[in-house]
Design an enzyme around this catalytic site. Structure first.
Site, mmCIF file in Angstrom:
data_model
loop_
_atom_site.group_PDB
_atom_site.id
_atom_site.type_symbol
_atom_site.label_atom_id
_atom_site.label_comp_id
_atom_site.label_asym_id
_atom_site.label_seq_id
_atom_site.Cartn_x
_atom_site.Cartn_y
_atom_site.Cartn_z
ATOM 1 N N LYS A 105 0.828 -1.209 0.000
ATOM 2 C CA LYS A 105 0.000 0.000 0.000
ATOM 3 C C LYS A 105 0.863 1.261 0.000
ATOM 4 O O LYS A 105 0.646 2.169 -0.780
ATOM 5 C CB LYS A 105 -0.945 -0.002 1.205
ATOM 6 N N GLU A 136 10.267 -5.665 3.613
ATOM 7 C CA GLU A 136 10.430 -6.994 3.032
ATOM 8 C C GLU A 136 10.047 -6.996 1.557
ATOM 9 O O GLU A 136 10.752 -7.569 0.706
ATOM 10 C CB GLU A 136 9.568 -8.010 3.801
ATOM 11 N N GLY A 190 -5.122 -4.791 5.566
ATOM 12 C CA GLY A 190 -4.393 -5.764 4.765
ATOM 13 C C GLY A 190 -4.998 -7.151 4.784
ATOM 14 O O GLY A 190 -5.125 -7.817 3.752
ATOM 15 N N ARG A 191 -5.414 -7.620 5.966
ATOM 16 C CA ARG A 191 -5.940 -8.983 6.070
ATOM 17 C C ARG A 191 -7.370 -9.089 5.554
ATOM 18 O O ARG A 191 -7.930 -10.191 5.506
ATOM 19 C CB ARG A 191 -5.845 -9.464 7.511
ATOM 20 N N GLU A 200 -4.209 -11.435 14.211
ATOM 21 C CA GLU A 200 -3.846 -10.028 14.062
ATOM 22 C C GLU A 200 -5.032 -9.132 14.366
ATOM 23 O O GLU A 200 -4.865 -7.981 14.774
ATOM 24 C CB GLU A 200 -3.327 -9.760 12.635
ATOM 25 N N HIS A 246 -2.251 -38.014 11.082
ATOM 26 C CA HIS A 246 -1.020 -38.784 11.252
ATOM 27 C C HIS A 246 0.092 -37.943 11.879
ATOM 28 O O HIS A 246 1.268 -38.300 11.779
ATOM 29 C CB HIS A 246 -0.574 -39.348 9.901
ATOM 30 N N LYS A 274 9.205 -4.088 14.206
ATOM 31 C CA LYS A 274 9.726 -3.366 13.040
ATOM 32 C C LYS A 274 10.672 -2.245 13.468
ATOM 33 O O LYS A 274 11.732 -2.039 12.873
ATOM 34 C CB LYS A 274 8.572 -2.783 12.218
#
Length: 561
Positions: A212, A218, A273-274, A359, A390, A518
């Site tokens: 954005k 990153e 964002g999510r 979050e 399993h 951050k």
């Protein structure tokens, strides 16, 4: 900005107090006994909407408990906050923003006015640009710098700019363009990107940089590596505009990178964002399945929005899931929640829901700044169900703490996979039954006796073969896994998260908890390339930085020479 009407903390609400007493009174009850005593339980404890059937009968609740949970939702103001969200009010009060992911999937021609602007008109305009661009790439009209059509699309993002599109692309592979391959890069350590670039043709690769602000460390680090890789092969800055597009709002930074701002797809500060895969963040999915199928995804989500907005609480899928989750976390002391899809296409769903839930609601402070006074978001985890059986299902069945499970199955399947589908479906249903029923000592002893084991051996093994049962679960059945139903499923979990946030009194739409790490990472980075620290750190952090310096000197080819 409207301030929320003051209300007591969640734990002071009358329904919460009544639920606490109800939980203590029902401590010895077993779900299997509830089924035996109530033949109509399964018939009552299910509901369905938008191609999704929910069976919640295998929870440690009865009719009075459910009534109190619905009362809790009313006392906490779920209906009022729901109306405020759909009305465009600034319910994200710590950031002063509206919360309008529901506007992203409203049909064209709808209207939602916020601060004098029709946000649906703005959304429709961006959606049309995504449509035109994705169609051009899919049909070969958009070509690379050397005139060849695009064969590979690499989405570079992180968090909501990665998890949502990647999950959806995996789920909808059956609808994918046959000549386009989608790839997702998020980890900044460089290993995944380095491996991927070694397999790609620069002339036929398109990069989507999803950030954005276009400042995400990153994402921009990976994007610049990809940029240098492309220039190393193409040799001209002009090639950037044919191989990079951006999903961002920072026009200046996008242009500085070399991306033509005509190929920048924007979104808005009221899109968290999510919650953003419905926006231009979903461009990778539109490229994979096409604009018409992407519209079907939006239509499925919108249908769930309407159901959530209009259905009574007692038949409302998101509300029911949310309240059962609160019951499990705060009254049954279940600190985690397992997501177990029995369809390989949904294997990234647990990772997506981790961000969506934790979050959003992983907070200890209410919107009014006071401590919540109760547990909030559980730890979300999971894997495809058959693999989980399993691996960690042993703990589900015989561990010391309950782990509620959402089993997710898909009814429709390809005819040639009928045998495998039967096995997967049978296992899903059986695991839910086993977690609920358990196996009592008499039953286990009878089995061993029938198998011919001597009494001495039966006595030794009996404690290990008893299953307490009484472990809660929901089963969600999708009619089919297609764009429309996937859209409804994701919107269902979005609204479940919202309802839980309202009841707990937290703001599900900010994420201040991601900031501290951050900030400190920036200080650590400053010191890693120096001989001594210029920032104050604790002794452990200082030692780790120093160890990195020594390792870097040993492996840096320039310094080592």
């Amino acid at each position: 900005m409207n301030q929320p009407a003051p209300r007591p903390s969640t734990t002071q609400l009358p329904a919460w107090q009544a639920l606490r007493a109800c939980c203590e009174a029902a401590a010895g009850r077993h779900i299997a006994d509830e089924f035996a005593a109530d033949p109509g339980r399964a018939e009552r404890m299910h509901t369905e909407a938008c191609g999704i059937f929910l069976d919640y009968a295998k929870n440690r609740v009865d009719a009075p408990t459910l009534a109190l949970l619905f009362q809790l939702a009313r006392e906490a103001g779920v209906a009022e906050q729901r109306a405020a969200m759909f009305g465009g009010e600034r319910i994200n009060r710590t950031e002063g923003r509206a919360v309008l992911h529901v506007a992203l999937r409203m049909p064209a021609g709808s209207t939602l006015m916020v601060d004098g602007d029709d946000v649906v008109a703005d959304v429709t305009a961006v959606r049309e640009r995504v449509r035109r661009f994705s169609t051009a790439v899919r049909e070969g009209g958009w070509r690379g710098h050397d005139g060849r059509r695009i064969t590979d699309v690499v989405n570079i993002g992180i968090g909501g700019s990665d998890l949502g599109p990647q999950m959806a692309c995996e789920a909808l592979r059956d609808f994918a363009h046959r000549e386009l391959r989608l790839h997702f890069i998020s980890n900044v350590d460089g290993i995944a990107l380095d491996r991927l670039l070694g397999t790609l043709d620069p002339g036929t690769t398109l990069f989507i940089v999803a950030s954005k602000t276009f400042t995400t460390q990153e994402t921009l680090t990976n994007a610049n590596v990809a940029r240098r890789w492309l220039l190393g092969h193409a040799g001209s800055e002009a090639a950037i505009a044919r191989h990079f597009v951006a999903v961002s709002t920072n026009t200046e930074a996008v242009a500085r990178f070399g991306i033509d701002t005509a190929n920048m797809f924007g979104f808005w500060d009221w899109v968290g964002g999510r919650y953003s895969m419905w926006s231009a963040i979903g461009l990778p999915l539109a490229l994979q399945i096409g604009a018409e199928r992407f519209d079907e995804l939006l239509a499925g989500a919108h249908a769930m929005d309407v159901h959530f907005r209009d259905a009574p609480f007692e038949h409302n899928l998101p509300v029911i899931l949310a309240l059962l989750g609160i019951w499990n976390v705060d009254f049954l002391d279940a600190p985690t929640q397992l997501i177990a899809p029995y369809h390989q296409g949904l294997h990234r769903l647990p990772a997506y829901l981790q961000q969506l839930d934790m979050e959003s609601n992983g907070k200890s402070v209410r919107s009014d700044g006071h401590a919540v006074g109760c547990h909030t978001s559980p730890v979300i985890w999971g894997e495809t169900g058959i693999n989980g059986q399993h691996a960690y299902f042993q703990m589900l069945h015989q561990g010391t703490r309950p782990v509620p499970v959402d089993f997710i199955g898909v009814l429709e399947h390809p005819a040639h996979l009928h045998a495998q589908h039967r096995i997967a479906f049978a296992n899903m249903v059986a695991q839910a039954e086993a977690l609920m029923r358990g196996k009592r000592a008499a039953e286990a002893a009878a089995e061993m006796h029938a198998a011919g084991l001597p009494q001495e051996r039966i006595d030794a093994l009996l404690p290990h073969r008893v299953f307490a049962g009484n472990r809660p679960s929901n089963t969600l059945l999708l009619d089919r896994l297609d764009p429309r139903t996937l859209g409804a499923l994701i919107a269902l979990y979005e609204h479940r998260t919202f309802v839980q946030g309202v009841v707990w009194g937290v703001n599900p739409f900010d994420q201040w908890g991601v900031e501290l790490g951050k900030q400190l990472a920036g200080r650590v980075l400053e010191d890693m390339d120096r001989s001594t620290d210029i920032n104050a750190h604790d002794a452990s952090t200082t030692a780790l930085i120093d160890r990195y310096r020594r390792g870097a000197r040993a492996t840096d080819p320039v310094q080592h020479a």
